[in-house]
Motif scaffolding. Structure first.
Motif, PDB file in Angstrom:
ATOM      1  N   ILE A  97       0.852  -1.186   0.000  1.00  0.00           N
ATOM      2  CA  ILE A  97       0.000   0.000   0.000  1.00  0.00           C
ATOM      3  C   ILE A  97       0.882   1.228   0.000  1.00  0.00           C
ATOM      4  N   PHE A  98       0.536   2.155  -0.854  1.00  0.00           N
ATOM      5  CA  PHE A  98       1.319   3.370  -0.965  1.00  0.00           C
ATOM      6  C   PHE A  98       0.340   4.522  -1.036  1.00  0.00           C
ATOM      7  N   SER A  99       0.276   5.331   0.004  1.00  0.00           N
ATOM      8  CA  SER A  99      -0.662   6.455  -0.039  1.00  0.00           C
ATOM      9  C   SER A  99      -0.064   7.652   0.667  1.00  0.00           C
ATOM     10  N   ARG A 100      -0.532   8.806   0.313  1.00  0.00           N
ATOM     11  CA  ARG A 100      -0.033  10.038   0.919  1.00  0.00           C
ATOM     12  C   ARG A 100      -1.183  11.033   1.058  1.00  0.00           C
ATOM     13  N   SER A 101      -1.117  11.823   2.096  1.00  0.00           N
ATOM     14  CA  SER A 101      -2.015  12.973   2.190  1.00  0.00           C
ATOM     15  C   SER A 101      -1.264  14.181   1.638  1.00  0.00           C
ATOM     16  N   PHE A 102      -1.988  15.065   0.988  1.00  0.00           N
ATOM     17  CA  PHE A 102      -1.336  16.230   0.383  1.00  0.00           C
ATOM     18  C   PHE A 102      -1.369  17.408   1.343  1.00  0.00           C
ATOM     19  N   ALA A 103      -0.299  18.200   1.332  1.00  0.00           N
ATOM     20  CA  ALA A 103      -0.260  19.400   2.157  1.00  0.00           C
ATOM     21  C   ALA A 103      -1.315  20.391   1.670  1.00  0.00           C
ATOM     22  N   THR A 104      -1.423  20.524   0.348  1.00  0.00           N
ATOM     23  CA  THR A 104      -2.441  21.392  -0.233  1.00  0.00           C
ATOM     24  C   THR A 104      -3.357  20.523  -1.079  1.00  0.00           C
ATOM     25  N   PRO A 105      -4.667  20.696  -0.959  1.00  0.00           N
ATOM     26  CA  PRO A 105      -5.563  19.819  -1.711  1.00  0.00           C
ATOM     27  C   PRO A 105      -5.340  19.917  -3.221  1.00  0.00           C
ATOM     28  N   VAL A 106      -5.519  18.810  -3.893  1.00  0.00           N
ATOM     29  CA  VAL A 106      -5.454  18.786  -5.354  1.00  0.00           C
ATOM     30  C   VAL A 106      -6.884  18.886  -5.866  1.00  0.00           C
ATOM     31  N   THR A 107      -7.116  19.785  -6.807  1.00  0.00           N
ATOM     32  CA  THR A 107      -8.508  20.053  -7.188  1.00  0.00           C
ATOM     33  C   THR A 107      -8.811  19.726  -8.644  1.00  0.00           C
ATOM     34  N   THR A 108      -7.844  19.190  -9.372  1.00  0.00           N
ATOM     35  CA  THR A 108      -8.106  18.880 -10.779  1.00  0.00           C
ATOM     36  C   THR A 108      -7.634  17.469 -11.113  1.00  0.00           C
ATOM     37  N   ALA A 109      -8.243  16.912 -12.144  1.00  0.00           N
ATOM     38  CA  ALA A 109      -7.823  15.594 -12.616  1.00  0.00           C
ATOM     39  C   ALA A 109      -6.385  15.672 -13.116  1.00  0.00           C
ATOM     40  N   ALA A 110      -6.017  16.788 -13.726  1.00  0.00           N
ATOM     41  CA  ALA A 110      -4.646  16.943 -14.229  1.00  0.00           C
ATOM     42  C   ALA A 110      -3.643  16.895 -13.081  1.00  0.00           C
ATOM     43  N   GLY A 111      -4.012  17.544 -11.963  1.00  0.00           N
ATOM     44  CA  GLY A 111      -3.132  17.525 -10.807  1.00  0.00           C
ATOM     45  C   GLY A 111      -3.000  16.118 -10.238  1.00  0.00           C
ATOM     46  N   LEU A 112      -4.117  15.427 -10.190  1.00  0.00           N
ATOM     47  CA  LEU A 112      -4.093  14.075  -9.636  1.00  0.00           C
ATOM     48  C   LEU A 112      -3.357  13.113 -10.569  1.00  0.00           C
ATOM     49  N   ARG A 113      -3.379  13.441 -11.848  1.00  0.00           N
ATOM     50  CA  ARG A 113      -2.647  12.633 -12.819  1.00  0.00           C
ATOM     51  C   ARG A 113      -1.157  12.652 -12.481  1.00  0.00           C
ATOM     52  N   GLU A 114      -0.665  13.827 -12.168  1.00  0.00           N
ATOM     53  CA  GLU A 114       0.755  13.940 -11.798  1.00  0.00           C
ATOM     54  C   GLU A 114       1.040  13.157 -10.535  1.00  0.00           C
ATOM     55  N   VAL A 115       0.156  13.317  -9.544  1.00  0.00           N
ATOM     56  CA  VAL A 115       0.337  12.618  -8.273  1.00  0.00           C
ATOM     57  C   VAL A 115       0.396  11.103  -8.505  1.00  0.00           C
ATOM     58  N   LEU A 116      -0.567  10.604  -9.283  1.00  0.00           N
ATOM     59  CA  LEU A 116      -0.631   9.158  -9.514  1.00  0.00           C
ATOM     60  C   LEU A 116       0.594   8.675 -10.281  1.00  0.00           C
TER      61      LEU A 116
END
Lengths: 143, 432
Positions: free
Chosen positions: B258-277
């Motif tokens: 399992i690999f998960s992280r909480s973000f310091a600043t919320p991610v609000t777009t699919a594009a942002g989450l794409r980078e995270v993933l």
């Protein structure tokens, strides 16, 4: 309560492939002219499935539900979370098998009805004597 | 008199755990397995990794090799199933998404267990526990037990009690167990049964006279720290009701990473989450490689921030990889399957990947033409470019084309259908 999305299960190889090449996933380069269509297409999941966590698709074998328009080989969308009511088409557990029947709740007892005169009904005294696996909401009938 | 009221307002932790997960997932689609002894076997049909209560009652131990059980299976009425990770991954994703509706604070701890932050009066918490238990059983089709307590360690302990004592009815709330009863239960439980205390550590604890959970609770935390570790001191404090185990963000277990992280600043777009993933995909790949493992099934999930008063969402998706892999590119692309479920504008505070169906890298023939990760990075955009211009399927990674033929190395003779992920393997219902 917010809006819940997913889990959507992606079919193995093929869909990984579609993930690989979906125009939506292309960030750089020239935008695909097809991109707009992808947003506008009808999403059957959105229309046919109310709660993705409790909904399963099953396949029918046999012809006892012909009268309800459910034929051998058709797929049923089954929601486990729905309350079975009089008249519901249900998937019930009978002798360790998943079986599709019409549920009838009457003052004199509960009946699992076939929709084909060739098949007998099954009667029980109360709903609690039955294990209802889920309630069918749609039939994907092959025409 | 104000104090008890404040105490009751303290956030509590609910631990929800599916009973005999793999066996229960099999039974959800095959009611004929209900009431029969059932074991689910490890990769290669090696040994029993999950036992139904009936199989436990036969004296079958976890890890018992199938070749030893097989000769007596008929006599016992024992049924075995090969691990069906696609099914388990999908059922897990459904359970986690459903639980997400009951608390804004959800930590997916493993494929079959989660911690949730909950608040309320004891009777409300007890009712909440029963609602969650009933909803998972009814909606998804698998049984769970719930433990609710002021700390994670106690919540796990309560869950164990709920599982082992029918009187709890599947839900055990620490605050509702009278103190004498707690002591009695803890005095009967060997210290090795506590979360985080493995075999060798329990032997050392036995060596200094700590045999039961109650012995450990009564030990001096500072002495425990000096003799053992700060980690064990935390366990003692947690057992005494002081929460000190934070949210875990990374974990490799027997059969999952399992690999998960909480973000310091919320991610609000699919594009942002794409980078995270993408980053997670690469990091998860590095973890797999480090342990010499490959995965066949990937679950990606995201969650909105629990601390904000806005719309909540817990999208999750289970992807079956075309082959066992630790390839960063493949894992990343698979993780991106979550993106269509991401809604721009929602504040996502967390995302994670869970990799299951793990197996040693050695099982796979050396067929990967792109072994150099730097090369892969250039290959990715090229593939996308060619596919875009010449159509889906016109080009793919060398190994991605080999859909089957690799799994032949893995013996899964007793595998049930992949009921929920394959159109040609749907559960059959009789109309007769």
């Amino acid at each position: 309560m917010g809006v819940i999305i997913g889990p959507r299960v992606i079919d193995a190889g093929a869909s990984l492939f579609s993930v690989l090449i979906s125009p939506v996933a292309v960030a750089a380069g020239f935008p695909s002219p097809a991109q707009d269509y992808f947003d506008g297409r009808i999403d059957l999941n959105a229309h046919l499935i109310k709660d993705i966590t409790s909904t399963y698709v099953v396949r029918v074998t046999g012809s006892s539900m012909e009268g309800a328009g459910i034929s051998d080989g058709d797929e049923l969308i089954v929601n486990r979370a729905l309350e079975p009511k009089d008249g519901s088409v249900v998937v019930a557990v009978l002798d360790g098998e998943l079986t599709v029947k019409r549920l009838r709740i009457t003052p004199t007892g509960v009946i699992l009805q076939a929709e084909n005169p060739k098949y007998p009904d099954i009667r029980v005294a109360a709903l609690s004597e039955l294990t209802i696996w889920g309630v069918a909401t749609r039939c994907l009938h092959h025409v | 008199m104000a104090r008890p009221a404040i105490m009751r307002q303290m956030p509590q932790i609910a631990h929800v755990d599916v009973n005999c997960f793999y066996a229960s997932a099999e039974r959800a689609f095959d009611p004929s397995l209900e009431g029969r002894p059932l074991v689910v076997l490890s990769n290669n049909d090696g040994c029993a990794v999950t036992r139904s209560p009936e199989a436990k009652a036969l004296g079958i131990a976890t890890g018992e090799p199938w070749f030893k059980l097989a000769p007596r299976a008929k006599e016992w009425g024992l049924v075995a199933r090969s691990s069906n990770y696609e099914l388990y991954g999908d059922i897990s994703a459904r359970v986690m998404e459903l639980l997400g509706r009951y608390s804004a604070w959800l930590e997916v701890y493993s494929i079959d267990e989660a911690f949730l932050g909950v608040k309320g009066e004891p009777d409300q918490l007890l009712a909440l526990g029963h609602r969650m238990k009933d909803a998972v059983r009814r909606s998804v089709g698998v049984p769970v037990c719930v433990g609710i307590a002021p700390t994670k360690t106690l919540a796990k302990l309560c869950n164990k009690w709920a599982k082992n004592n029918a009187a709890f009815g599947g839900v055990c709330l620490w605050d509702c167990v009278p103190p004498e009863a707690r002591d009695g239960l803890m005095a009967r439980l060997p210290v090795a049964e506590i979360w985080g205390i493995a075999g060798r550590l329990s032997n050392r604890l036995n060596g200094i006279g700590i045999f039961t959970v109650l012995d450990l609770v009564r030990a001096d935390p500072v002495a425990i720290r000096d003799k053992f570790s700060v980690v064990l001191m935390r366990t003692v404090l947690e057992l005494r009701g002081t929460a000190c185990i934070p949210m875990e963000e990374e974990r490799i277990g027997r059969d999952q990473l399992i690999f998960s992280r909480s973000f310091a600043t919320p991610v609000t777009t699919a594009a942002g989450l794409r980078e995270v993933l993408s980053i997670y995909g690469q990091q998860a790949s590095a973890r797999l490689s480090k342990h010499g493992l490959q995965a066949k099934v990937l679950t990606a999930y995201a969650a909105t921030s629990p601390f904000r008063n806005h719309e909540q969402a817990y999208p999750s998706v289970c992807v079956s990889l075309p082959m066992p892999t630790a390839d960063p590119l493949l894992l990343t692309k698979a993780a991106h399957a979550l993106l269509p479920s991401i809604r721009d504008g929602l504040k996502y505070a967390k995302a994670g990947l869970m990799l299951t169906d793990l197996r040693p890298t050695g099982n796979q023939p050396p067929l990967e033409p792109f072994e150099n990760p730097h090369e892969e990075r250039r290959i990715g955009p090229l593939l996308e470019d060619v596919s875009r211009r010449f159509g889906r399927g016109s080009i793919g990674l060398g190994h991605a084309g080999i859909r089957c033929g690799l799994d032949w190395t893995m013996k899964r003779d007793m595998c049930s259908p992949r009921y929920t992920t394959r159109w040609d393997e749907l559960p059959l219902v009789k109309a007769a």
